[in-house]
Enzyme design. Structure first.
Site, short mmCIF file in Angstrom:
data_model
loop_
_atom_site.label_atom_id
_atom_site.label_comp_id
_atom_site.label_asym_id
_atom_site.label_seq_id
_atom_site.Cartn_x
_atom_site.Cartn_y
_atom_site.Cartn_z
N TYR A 82 0.84 -1.19 0.00
CA TYR A 82 0.00 0.00 0.00
C TYR A 82 0.88 1.24 0.00
O TYR A 82 2.00 1.23 0.50
CB TYR A 82 -1.02 -0.01 1.14
CG TYR A 82 -0.58 0.45 2.50
CD1 TYR A 82 -0.80 1.76 2.91
CD2 TYR A 82 -0.02 -0.44 3.42
CE1 TYR A 82 -0.45 2.18 4.17
CE2 TYR A 82 0.32 -0.03 4.69
CZ TYR A 82 0.11 1.30 5.06
OH TYR A 82 0.46 1.71 6.32
N ASP B 44 -4.89 0.52 15.93
CA ASP B 44 -4.17 -0.68 16.37
C ASP B 44 -3.43 -0.41 17.69
O ASP B 44 -3.37 -1.28 18.57
CB ASP B 44 -3.19 -1.13 15.30
CG ASP B 44 -3.84 -1.28 13.94
OD1 ASP B 44 -5.00 -1.73 13.89
OD2 ASP B 44 -3.21 -0.91 12.93
#
Length: 336
Positions: A89, A277
């Site tokens: 990505y 996260d």
């Protein structure tokens, strides 16, 4: 302390330096990350034994990604090497009124084509006390969804706590199954979920009850009624002033009490990728080390706030640094 085991895809992240746009870039900086793996790496940095389970291509890129996580203290022994490519990505970091942008190149990755039979979950989880996954993992393919189901089933047999960040990504669900059907089955096996009101509506058709004063409590109560295994529902509230300036707090409901934290003012933001996260990793750390959920929630949000000051996907901070933020020491004063 028993291991926290995470399961999911790790991708190579490629970013122009500083706040350059893609069109300006003459080079790209390489880091690695993935929603589930970021939790494991952050926990390892906080001193919690962590292992990550994934599938990499059997080439130099797959081995480099595994080595990066080993260097952060994550046990990568259950890695399966098969398939042809590592997912990628690309991140363009915004500033001020210009938002960050992400471009994914993850189709047909090794992880998307993993073989669920390659993972012996009873063996993988034999030293574990906690399993964490995100809604990204079962969204990738039918085989990753099946592997997630098998991991949760093994954790339930072994009496292991299971958590999930349901993390609904509409564009990922392309293999013929609906997120609503798949996620409902998987969430049944969870003890803790990160789930916002929007996620609850998109995935489970749950909306706040008419006239309710606290929409989150209303939704969390309904989620827990539908999935009785769930004991805690948590999420964050973000106030976006600009790409460089956010406010962040955490909220929690366990069927009896609603909790919230102070709002941390984050300005300037260096890198917000992995903030959720970091919140989950911080909450898990707090649940394992503190006596009450308010402390766990506050540790999670403080850890997430600090993550916004760290380049890369992973929260490279210490327990002491997070606890200073919890005490209100947020001035960033030089330490000598």
């Amino acid at each position: 302390m028993k291991q926290v085991v995470t399961f999911g895809e790790i991708m190579m992240r490629l970013s122009p330096p500083l706040n350059y746009r893609f069109a300006q870039a003459q080079s790209l900086e390489i880091t690695y990350g993935g929603g589930d793996a970021n939790v494991g790496a952050s926990l390892a940095g906080l001193g919690v034994p962590a292992a990550h389970v994934t599938c990499f291509p059997n080439n130099d890129l797959g081995r480099a990604a595994a080595q990066q996580f080993r260097a952060l203290g994550v046990n990568m022994d259950a890695t399966v090497y098969q398939g042809d490519r590592l997912g990628l990505y690309f991140l363009e970091v915004g500033a001020g009124m210009r938002p960050s942008k992400v471009v994914y190149d993850r189709a047909n990755s090794a992880f998307a084509h993993l073989d669920p039979a390659a993972f012996n979950w009873d063996e993988i989880l034999k030293n574990a006390g906690w399993l964490h996954w995100t809604g990204i993992t079962p969204a990738i393919s039918a085989t990753t969804a099946e592997a997630t189901r098998q991991a949760i089933a093994a954790a339930r047999r072994l009496g292991i706590t299971v958590s999930a960040d349901v993390n609904y990504r509409r564009n990922l669900w392309q293999y013929g199954q609906t997120a609503q059907n798949v996620m409902s089955e998987l969430v049944q096996g969870c003890d803790v979920v990160v789930c916002s009101e929007n996620d609850a509506e998109d995935l489970f058709g749950i909306v706040p009850e008419p006239g309710t004063d606290n929409k989150f409590v209303s939704v969390a109560r309904q989620v827990m009624a539908r999935f009785p295994q769930i004991k805690q529902v948590i999420t964050t509230r973000r106030k976006t002033h600009s790409a460089s300036h956010n406010g962040l707090k955490g909220i929690y409901y366990d069927g009896k009490q609603f909790l919230e934290t102070v709002t941390y003012d984050i300005n300037p933001i260096v890198d917000r990728i992995g903030g959720g996260d970091a919140f989950m990793a911080g909450f898990i750390y707090g649940a394992l080390n503190y006596d009450n959920p308010q402390q766990a929630l506050t540790f999670g949000v403080a850890a997430s706030a600090l993550k916004h000051t760290v380049h890369g996907d992973i929260n490279l901070v210490t327990v002491a640094e997070v606890e200073e933020i919890m005490k209100g020491n947020t001035s960033g004063r030089l330490l000598r």
